[in-house]
Design a protein around this motif. Structure first.
Motif, mmCIF file in Angstrom:
data_model
loop_
_atom_site.group_PDB
_atom_site.id
_atom_site.type_symbol
_atom_site.label_atom_id
_atom_site.label_comp_id
_atom_site.label_asym_id
_atom_site.label_seq_id
_atom_site.Cartn_x
_atom_site.Cartn_y
_atom_site.Cartn_z
ATOM 1 N N ALA A 137 -10.255 11.383 -1.125
ATOM 2 C CA ALA A 137 -11.621 10.533 -1.932
ATOM 3 C C ALA A 137 -12.004 9.115 -1.142
ATOM 4 O O ALA A 137 -13.237 8.822 -0.985
ATOM 5 N N ARG A 138 -11.021 8.444 -0.652
ATOM 6 C CA ARG A 138 -11.264 6.970 -0.018
ATOM 7 C C ARG A 138 -12.020 7.302 1.159
ATOM 8 O O ARG A 138 -13.005 6.748 1.894
ATOM 9 N N LEU A 139 -11.657 8.583 2.045
ATOM 10 C CA LEU A 139 -12.207 8.509 3.272
ATOM 11 C C LEU A 139 -13.732 9.181 3.338
ATOM 12 O O LEU A 139 -14.220 8.960 4.300
ATOM 13 N N SER A 140 -14.160 9.564 2.001
ATOM 14 C CA SER A 140 -15.758 10.015 1.781
ATOM 15 C C SER A 140 -16.443 8.766 1.854
ATOM 16 O O SER A 140 -17.683 8.931 2.024
ATOM 17 N N VAL A 141 -16.197 7.657 1.887
ATOM 18 C CA VAL A 141 -17.007 6.529 1.896
ATOM 19 C C VAL A 141 -17.182 6.123 3.560
ATOM 20 O O VAL A 141 -17.817 5.148 3.786
ATOM 21 N N VAL A 142 -16.311 6.601 4.411
ATOM 22 C CA VAL A 142 -16.555 6.210 5.906
ATOM 23 C C VAL A 142 -17.921 6.527 6.659
ATOM 24 O O VAL A 142 -18.244 5.720 7.204
ATOM 25 N N CYS A 143 -18.312 7.711 6.367
ATOM 26 C CA CYS A 143 -19.595 8.140 6.936
ATOM 27 C C CYS A 143 -20.023 9.295 6.098
ATOM 28 O O CYS A 143 -19.481 9.814 5.432
ATOM 29 N N LYS A 144 -21.352 9.806 6.409
ATOM 30 C CA LYS A 144 -21.919 10.786 5.917
ATOM 31 C C LYS A 144 -21.147 12.267 6.325
ATOM 32 O O LYS A 144 -21.064 13.092 5.297
ATOM 33 N N SER A 145 -20.863 12.204 7.382
ATOM 34 C CA SER A 145 -20.195 13.457 7.796
ATOM 35 C C SER A 145 -18.840 13.691 7.247
ATOM 36 O O SER A 145 -18.502 14.942 6.663
ATOM 37 N N TRP A 146 -18.092 12.590 7.217
ATOM 38 C CA TRP A 146 -16.733 12.750 6.348
ATOM 39 C C TRP A 146 -17.055 12.946 5.112
ATOM 40 O O TRP A 146 -16.071 13.490 4.238
ATOM 41 N N LYS A 147 -17.854 12.447 4.430
ATOM 42 C CA LYS A 147 -18.362 12.537 2.940
ATOM 43 C C LYS A 147 -18.718 14.121 2.732
ATOM 44 O O LYS A 147 -18.026 14.784 1.650
ATOM 45 N N LEU A 148 -19.274 14.890 3.471
ATOM 46 C CA LEU A 148 -19.594 16.291 3.452
ATOM 47 C C LEU A 148 -18.262 16.947 3.525
ATOM 48 O O LEU A 148 -18.100 18.012 2.738
ATOM 49 N N LEU A 149 -17.499 16.595 4.518
ATOM 50 C CA LEU A 149 -16.202 17.430 5.075
ATOM 51 C C LEU A 149 -15.254 17.202 3.564
ATOM 52 O O LEU A 149 -14.801 18.077 3.130
ATOM 53 N N VAL A 150 -15.365 15.919 3.070
ATOM 54 C CA VAL A 150 -14.321 15.599 1.888
ATOM 55 C C VAL A 150 -14.684 16.414 0.656
ATOM 56 O O VAL A 150 -14.067 16.712 -0.135
ATOM 57 N N SER A 206 -22.447 8.335 13.810
ATOM 58 C CA SER A 206 -21.377 7.517 13.065
ATOM 59 C C SER A 206 -20.551 6.582 13.975
ATOM 60 O O SER A 206 -20.806 6.660 15.232
ATOM 61 N N SER A 207 -19.686 5.596 13.333
ATOM 62 C CA SER A 207 -19.034 4.758 13.906
ATOM 63 C C SER A 207 -17.693 5.181 14.002
ATOM 64 O O SER A 207 -16.656 4.534 14.663
ATOM 65 N N THR A 208 -17.164 6.451 14.109
ATOM 66 C CA THR A 208 -16.001 7.019 13.873
ATOM 67 C C THR A 208 -15.371 7.329 15.235
ATOM 68 O O THR A 208 -14.309 7.776 15.552
ATOM 69 N N GLY A 209 -16.325 7.310 16.191
ATOM 70 C CA GLY A 209 -15.831 7.510 17.794
ATOM 71 C C GLY A 209 -15.465 8.575 17.865
ATOM 72 O O GLY A 209 -15.826 9.973 17.543
ATOM 73 N N ALA A 210 -14.161 8.706 18.573
ATOM 74 C CA ALA A 210 -13.603 10.048 19.122
ATOM 75 C C ALA A 210 -13.206 10.985 17.895
ATOM 76 O O ALA A 210 -12.800 12.161 18.014
#
Length: 510
Positions: free
Chosen positions: A57-70, A31-35
């Protein structure tokens, strides 16, 4: 939010990667979330808990990995546990009442077990106005409130009793809406009202039908966005000790929602039994509800949320009014002066109890005093436990009827004889309901009497539970349903579907 994440990242950047591997929930995808991808998942969850549900809930649209975590259930369980409603009530409702008929649990639908989805749906609910008429007095309040916000007389005692039923109902509803400072056209409503016409005569049937039609007409003309009736007709049985028949019938309205612009004013209609609501308030779906009403006591067998009409409902011809009248006569015999029956009722609620052993209690000093506002101090002695004793020994109060324990034992015997596709001990959980059922010592005494009356095969495992929310148990049962994440789909009918049914068929379904 970005600054917060940056600071957290700086504080954990030197943390050993082994912790991340040990506690990892999901392997991060490119993903593009970098560090930020190097933040250990447990730390990430702590950040989300601090941010709150909306930001999470807003963070869930950042990337797939964050969506799974959220979307992790652990996070949303935390948010739900911090809601005003008790966590155990939420779990019960969402795992047992998500579908109405038949009741199903998450164990049969694991794919739907998403607390993130549940939280989101519950957060979208606007709340409902719950008006629980009962048979003694009316309790009303928002479904989002912790308890009813007000009380009033029931519609049976409201206004001029000689005026038409339609006028009385409209006056009753309008007064409740005024006291709550809400417009009838803006909020869903849950309404419960007792029907006083118990007899199984043509005249009583006509009166019941007239009341049902009046309720629909009044609420529809007031533009209430949701109307529902509670308490389906119960199987007719002889009222024990009165020589007459009764249909234990109540009405309760359920909530609706505004689906879209086309169904903004949609009505819903759904049927649930008031005794079932008291059972739900105790976080049970099967058992026997003993409802000590104003005039009669009903023993209602319920299996998986449905009243077992094939078993039947036992009705004992004594209720709260009889106990209050008995105490009043005892007070008169001792020349106690009081101005109203309300004083006697207050003393019954504050001083009376049920003795574990009546004969032993007679030898004790049971004097106790209570001050009634505007009336002064009153001191009671043996009247304190004699009042509740007539539930088990009706002849003390001049009634020729079964005792409460005998009526419950009869109902249990019918339940055991009836074939059920589930555990044959479903009827061994007994839930008390009604204000008089709050008398201290009643659950223990009833359980003791049942053990002495029934054979061990039936008495083993019996549990008698006190009213979970006192006289407001039915109100809280309605609150559980109206706050469900699936209430709109599982428990309601839209106005479009309602119109497809003829008015005659709807009325006849009661």
């Amino acid at each position: 939010m970005a600054m917060l994440l940056k600071r957290v990242w700086e504080s954990v950047s030197n943390r050993s990667s082994s912790s991340s591997e040990r506690l990892a929930i999901v392997a991060p995808s490119p993903s593009s979330t970098g560090a930020f991808e190097r933040i250990p998942p447990d730390i990430f969850l702590q950040i989300l808990m601090f941010l709150g549900p909306k930001e999470a809930a807003r963070l869930s649209v950042v990337c797939k990995s964050w969506k799974l975590l959220v979307s992790d259930n652990l996070l949303w369980v935390f948010f739900l546990q911090n809601q005003p409603e008790p966590w155990d009530s939420i779990v019960f409702a969402e795992t047992h009442l998500r579908s109405k008929n038949p009741l199903q649990t998450f164990s049969t639908q694991p794919s739907q077990f998403s607390f993130m989805h549940i939280y989101g749906r519950r957060a979208q609910l606007t709340g409902s106005v719950i008006i629980d008429g009962g048979s003694g007095y009316c309790k009303f309040g928002w479904s989002k409130y912790a308890c009813p916000s007000g009380r009033s007389a029931t519609f049976l005692e409201f206004g001029n009793i000689e005026s038409p039923m339609y006028s009385r109902l409209r006056h009753f509803y309008a007064t409740i809406f005024s006291r709550m400072q809400v417009k009838s056209s803006t909020q869903p409503v849950v309404i419960s009202l007792p029907i006083c016409h118990y007899d199984d005569t043509d005249s009583a049937k006509a009166s019941r039908k007239q009341l049902k039609e009046a309720i629909y007409s009044v609420l529809f003309e007031m533009n209430v966005p949701a109307v529902c009736a509670i308490n389906q007709d119960l199987e007719t049985r002889k009222v024990i000790g009165t020589g007459r028949e009764t249909n234990g019938i109540y009405l309760l309205g359920g909530s609706a929602h505004q689906e879209d612009s086309e169904t903004k004013k949609s009505f819903v209609s759904q049927f649930v039994d008031q005794a079932v609501l008291a059972l739900y308030a105790a976080r049970r779906t099967s058992g026997i509800v003993v409802n000590i009403g104003f005039n009669v006591t009903s023993i209602v067998p319920i299996l998986q949320g449905k009243v077992r009409r094939d078993v039947g409902v036992e009705v004992v011809g004594q209720g709260a009014l009889k106990l209050t009248g008995f105490l009043r006569e005892k007070m008169k015999q001792k020349n106690m002066n009081f101005d109203s029956l309300y004083t006697v009722r207050t003393l019954k609620e504050k001083l009376c109890y049920v003795a574990a052993d009546y004969e032993t209690e007679l030898s004790k000093d049971t004097n106790a005093s209570f001050e009634v506002a505007g009336e002064g101090w009153f001191t009671l002695s043996e009247e304190r436990f004699q009042t509740g004793e007539i539930l088990f020994k009706p002849r003390m109060g001049g009634l020729h009827t079964m005792g409460l324990h005998q009526a419950v034992a009869l109902c249990m015997d019918h339940c055991q004889a009836a074939e059920a596709p589930v555990d044959d001990g479903w009827f061994k959980t007994i839930v008390l309901a009604g204000g008089t059922a709050c008398l201290p010592g009643l659950p223990e005494r009833l359980e003791k009497e049942l053990h002495g009356l029934l054979p061990p095969s039936m008495s083993n495992g019996i549990r008698v539970l006190p009213p979970p929310y006192g006289a407001d148990s039915a109100w809280f049962g309605a609150k559980l349903i109206s706050n469900l994440s699936t209430f709109h789909e599982a428990w309601c009918l839209t106005k479009k579907k309602f119109r497809q049914k003829s008015r005659r068929s709807i009325i006849g379904a009661w």
